[in-house]
Design a protein around this motif. Structure first.
Motif, PDB file in Angstrom:
ATOM      1  N   LYS A 250       2.570  11.786   5.938  1.00 19.30           N
ATOM      2  CA  LYS A 250       1.637  10.910   5.461  1.00 19.30           C
ATOM      3  C   LYS A 250       2.348   9.889   4.448  1.00 19.30           C
ATOM      4  CE  LYS A 250      -2.510  12.467   3.650  1.00 19.30           C
ATOM      5  NZ  LYS A 250      -3.258  11.670   4.412  1.00 19.30           N
ATOM      6  N   PHE A 251       3.451  10.066   3.860  1.00 20.63           N
ATOM      7  CA  PHE A 251       4.097   9.257   2.947  1.00 20.63           C
ATOM      8  C   PHE A 251       5.134   8.228   3.601  1.00 20.63           C
ATOM      9  CE2 PHE A 251       3.120  12.916   0.788  1.00 20.63           C
ATOM     10  CZ  PHE A 251       1.777  12.727   0.106  1.00 20.63           C
ATOM     11  N   THR A 252       5.101   7.327   3.234  1.00 24.80           N
ATOM     12  CA  THR A 252       6.116   6.061   3.853  1.00 24.80           C
ATOM     13  C   THR A 252       7.690   6.565   3.580  1.00 24.80           C
ATOM     14  OG1 THR A 252       4.716   4.339   3.283  1.00 24.80           O
ATOM     15  CG2 THR A 252       7.149   3.558   3.770  1.00 24.80           C
ATOM     16  N   GLU A 253       8.409   6.667   4.823  1.00 23.35           N
ATOM     17  CA  GLU A 253       9.680   7.320   4.604  1.00 23.35           C
ATOM     18  C   GLU A 253      10.896   5.866   4.241  1.00 23.35           C
ATOM     19  OE1 GLU A 253      12.580   9.800   7.694  1.00 23.35           O
ATOM     20  OE2 GLU A 253      11.529   8.041   8.494  1.00 23.35           O
ATOM     21  N   SER A 254      11.513   6.199   3.355  1.00 22.62           N
ATOM     22  CA  SER A 254      12.194   4.967   2.980  1.00 22.62           C
ATOM     23  C   SER A 254      14.142   5.197   3.094  1.00 22.62           C
ATOM     24  CB  SER A 254      12.009   4.931   1.546  1.00 22.62           C
ATOM     25  OG  SER A 254      12.153   6.003   0.485  1.00 22.62           O
TER      26      SER A 254
ATOM     27  N   ARG B  76      12.806  -3.918  -2.036  1.00 22.88           N
ATOM     28  CA  ARG B  76      11.652  -3.892  -1.436  1.00 22.88           C
ATOM     29  C   ARG B  76      10.415  -3.814  -2.205  1.00 22.88           C
ATOM     30  NH1 ARG B  76       9.629   2.687  -1.018  1.00 22.88           N
ATOM     31  NH2 ARG B  76       7.574   2.206  -0.302  1.00 22.88           N
ATOM     32  N   ALA B  77      10.481  -3.981  -3.522  1.00 26.26           N
ATOM     33  CA  ALA B  77       9.416  -4.149  -4.303  1.00 26.26           C
ATOM     34  C   ALA B  77       9.025  -5.696  -4.217  1.00 26.26           C
ATOM     35  CB  ALA B  77       9.471  -3.854  -5.766  1.00 26.26           C
ATOM     36  N   GLY B  78       9.795  -6.577  -4.261  1.00 22.67           N
ATOM     37  CA  GLY B  78       9.855  -8.076  -3.985  1.00 22.67           C
ATOM     38  C   GLY B  78       9.300  -8.257  -2.828  1.00 22.67           C
ATOM     39  N   GLY B  79       9.761  -7.711  -1.630  1.00 22.91           N
ATOM     40  CA  GLY B  79       9.454  -8.216  -0.305  1.00 22.91           C
ATOM     41  C   GLY B  79       7.864  -7.682   0.003  1.00 22.91           C
ATOM     42  N   SER B  80       7.521  -6.809  -1.017  1.00 25.24           N
ATOM     43  CA  SER B  80       6.110  -6.337  -0.833  1.00 25.24           C
ATOM     44  C   SER B  80       4.998  -7.072  -1.493  1.00 25.24           C
ATOM     45  CB  SER B  80       5.847  -4.869  -1.386  1.00 25.24           C
ATOM     46  OG  SER B  80       5.885  -4.842  -2.593  1.00 25.24           O
ATOM     47  N   LEU B  81       5.295  -7.899  -2.440  1.00 25.15           N
ATOM     48  CA  LEU B  81       4.200  -8.552  -3.231  1.00 25.15           C
ATOM     49  C   LEU B  81       3.373  -9.285  -2.640  1.00 25.15           C
ATOM     50  CD1 LEU B  81       6.130  -8.993  -6.652  1.00 25.15           C
ATOM     51  CD2 LEU B  81       4.850  -7.271  -5.969  1.00 25.15           C
ATOM     52  N   ALA B  82       3.881 -10.399  -1.728  1.00 22.58           N
ATOM     53  CA  ALA B  82       3.175 -11.333  -0.655  1.00 22.58           C
ATOM     54  C   ALA B  82       1.978 -10.494   0.129  1.00 22.58           C
ATOM     55  CB  ALA B  82       4.125 -12.320  -0.033  1.00 22.58           C
ATOM     56  N   ASN B  83       2.606  -9.652   0.698  1.00 22.82           N
ATOM     57  CA  ASN B  83       1.620  -8.737   1.456  1.00 22.82           C
ATOM     58  C   ASN B  83       0.640  -8.046   0.535  1.00 22.82           C
ATOM     59  OD1 ASN B  83       3.287  -9.297   3.852  1.00 22.82           O
ATOM     60  ND2 ASN B  83       4.408  -7.524   3.735  1.00 22.82           N
ATOM     61  N   ILE B  84       0.937  -7.523  -0.440  1.00 24.84           N
ATOM     62  CA  ILE B  84      -0.289  -6.960  -1.212  1.00 24.84           C
ATOM     63  C   ILE B  84      -1.264  -8.084  -1.720  1.00 24.84           C
ATOM     64  CG2 ILE B  84      -0.708  -6.057  -3.789  1.00 24.84           C
ATOM     65  CD1 ILE B  84       2.096  -4.534  -3.312  1.00 24.84           C
ATOM     66  N   ILE B  85      -0.804  -9.264  -2.088  1.00 22.83           N
ATOM     67  CA  ILE B  85      -1.915 -10.157  -2.250  1.00 22.83           C
ATOM     68  C   ILE B  85      -2.715 -10.774  -1.274  1.00 22.83           C
ATOM     69  CG2 ILE B  85      -1.806 -12.834  -2.788  1.00 22.83           C
ATOM     70  CD1 ILE B  85       0.432 -12.469  -4.998  1.00 22.83           C
ATOM     71  N   ALA B  86      -1.884 -10.764   0.117  1.00 22.27           N
ATOM     72  CA  ALA B  86      -2.543 -11.038   1.071  1.00 22.27           C
ATOM     73  C   ALA B  86      -3.524  -9.892   1.671  1.00 22.27           C
ATOM     74  CB  ALA B  86      -1.713 -11.267   2.342  1.00 22.27           C
ATOM     75  N   ALA B  87      -3.470  -8.734   1.309  1.00 25.22           N
ATOM     76  CA  ALA B  87      -4.414  -7.697   1.554  1.00 25.22           C
ATOM     77  C   ALA B  87      -5.778  -7.595   0.573  1.00 25.22           C
ATOM     78  CB  ALA B  87      -3.690  -6.214   1.459  1.00 25.22           C
TER      79      ALA B  87
ATOM     80  N   GLY C 251       0.739   0.893  -1.353  1.00 25.08           N
ATOM     81  CA  GLY C 251      -0.773   0.780  -1.109  1.00 25.08           C
ATOM     82  C   GLY C 251      -1.411   0.116  -0.004  1.00 25.08           C
ATOM     83  N   LEU C 252      -0.620  -0.139   0.947  1.00 33.91           N
ATOM     84  CA  LEU C 252      -1.206  -0.975   2.182  1.00 33.91           C
ATOM     85  C   LEU C 252      -1.178   0.109   3.477  1.00 33.91           C
ATOM     86  CD1 LEU C 252       1.067  -3.904   1.931  1.00 33.91           C
ATOM     87  CD2 LEU C 252      -0.983  -3.662   1.073  1.00 33.91           C
TER      88      LEU C 252
ATOM     89  N   TRP D 103      -3.391   4.950  -3.449  1.00 34.59           N
ATOM     90  CA  TRP D 103      -3.132   4.939  -4.870  1.00 34.59           C
ATOM     91  C   TRP D 103      -1.765   4.255  -5.170  1.00 34.59           C
ATOM     92  CZ3 TRP D 103      -3.431   9.188  -1.226  1.00 34.59           C
ATOM     93  CH2 TRP D 103      -2.249   9.322  -0.442  1.00 34.59           C
ATOM     94  N   GLY D 104      -1.343   3.118  -4.230  1.00 37.50           N
ATOM     95  CA  GLY D 104      -0.280   2.405  -4.197  1.00 37.50           C
ATOM     96  C   GLY D 104      -0.391   1.285  -5.379  1.00 37.50           C
ATOM     97  N   LEU D 105       0.527   0.439  -5.359  1.00 43.04           N
ATOM     98  CA  LEU D 105       0.513  -0.715  -6.223  1.00 43.04           C
ATOM     99  C   LEU D 105      -0.799  -1.675  -6.100  1.00 43.04           C
ATOM    100  CD1 LEU D 105       2.147  -2.405  -8.400  1.00 43.04           C
ATOM    101  CD2 LEU D 105       3.397  -3.590  -6.646  1.00 43.04           C
ATOM    102  N   ARG D 106      -1.145  -1.826  -4.720  1.00 50.82           N
ATOM    103  CA  ARG D 106      -2.196  -2.831  -4.498  1.00 50.82           C
ATOM    104  C   ARG D 106      -3.417  -2.195  -5.064  1.00 50.82           C
ATOM    105  NH1 ARG D 106      -6.620  -2.182  -1.385  1.00 50.82           N
ATOM    106  NH2 ARG D 106      -7.490  -4.280  -0.824  1.00 50.82           N
TER     107      ARG D 106
END
Length: 306
Positions: free
Chosen positions: A108-112, A177-188, A225-226, A237-240
């Motif tokens: 279920k969880f994102t592999e990194s 990774r965190a920085g690259g996710s922020l624009a996607n979180i805002i868009a969601a 959280g996407l 339960w993610g950052l979003r």
């Protein structure tokens, strides 16, 4: 050859400092192609995320963030750099306890961890040959019992040493990774007041090293959280989810509001979980981790935009 206990301790304490020679910045989704080259050189100008949000860490601050995450995940213990937790279907590796699924396991969880390996190869890190040769790049142990049988082998010991020696690269990976996710979180997030509030929360968190630490750690800890797979009873339960949950109170510090919102989100996750271990064992540890989301006491801070 396996290092002595003294050398292991020195590796754990100092490896992050080896890579703190340049100013680092968050790389946005739109800029990732430029940040993924073979060099570690990074432009000195801050990247901007919508409405002039700037996220910057100086070398000492990145070192502090990496050490805090290592303490959160492993209590700074060398042996914990290659570990398999009870109740999980995957090993956890490195200072960020990056998830690595065995063959045939689609969790279920994102592999990194595979992404980290590719990042290291691109950065010319000395990745062990056996690790590079895995195709597909799956964990070599099918289950926890198989891992425990080999936990004290030379290969696992050398694997831990490799992860201790590359802590700085791992910290940069989490940062990017965190920085690259922020624009996607805002868009969601739906346009309107909710999105405006999320952007305001990010702007406030980005203005201090403690806030940036919270963003980097939480994405590494509980994801963006996407992903639709990271839901219990339809709730993530993610950052979003944490950013949407945050209260908008101007006289209440953003980092305090983030910590409180994360507590509510993670409590809801534990209550929704089928596995009671999340309520009986994991939730208390999660709450303890959130308490580390505070500003550093003795860190020289470079003002944002300075």
């Amino acid at each position: 050859m396996v290092t002595s206990a003294l050398m292991k301790s020195a590796l754990v304490k100092s490896a992050l400092l080896k890579n703190g020679l340049v100013i680092l910045m968050f790389c946005l989704a739109a800029l990732l192609a430029g940040c993924e080259g073979g060099s570690d050189e990074v432009p000195t100008a801050a990247a901007k995320l919508d409405r002039d949000i700037e996220l910057i860490l100086q070398p000492a601050e990145l070192d502090w963030v990496g050490q805090k995450i290592f303490q959160n995940e492993c209590a700074g213990q060398f042996e914990c750099l290659v570990h398999w937790n009870v109740g999980e279907a995957f090993p956890s590796l490195g200072i960020g306890h990056f998830i690595w699924y065995p063959e045939g396991v689609n969790g279920k969880f994102t592999e990194s961890f595979p992404d980290l390996v590719q990042y290291m190869i691109q950065r010319k890190a000395s990745v062990p040959g056996w690790l590079q040769s895995l195709d597909p790049l799956d964990a070599p142990w099918p289950d926890r019992s198989s891992f425990l049988e080999l936990e004290n082998s030379d290969r696992v010991a050398e694997f831990r040493e490799f992860l201790a020696e590359t802590q700085g690269v791992q910290a940069r990976f989490m940062f990017q990774r965190a920085g690259g996710s922020l624009a996607n979180i805002i868009a969601a997030v739906p346009e309107g007041e909710v999105r405006d509030a999320v952007i305001g929360h990010l702007r406030a968190l980005a203005s201090t090293p403690g806030g940036v630490y919270a963003l980097v750690d939480y994405v590494n800890f509980k994801g963006e959280g996407l992903s639709e797979s990271e839901r219990y009873k339809g709730q993530g339960w993610g950052l979003r989810q944490v950013l949407v949950e945050m209260d908008s109170v101007d006289d209440h510090p953003a980092l305090d509001r983030f910590r409180e919102a994360a507590g509510r989100v993670l409590t809801r996750r534990a209550q929704n979980a089928d596995n009671e271990i999340e309520r009986t064992r994991w939730l208390a540890g999660w709450m303890k981790r959130l308490e580390t989301y505070r500003e550093p006491d003795n860190l020289l801070v470079h003002p944002v935009g300075g």
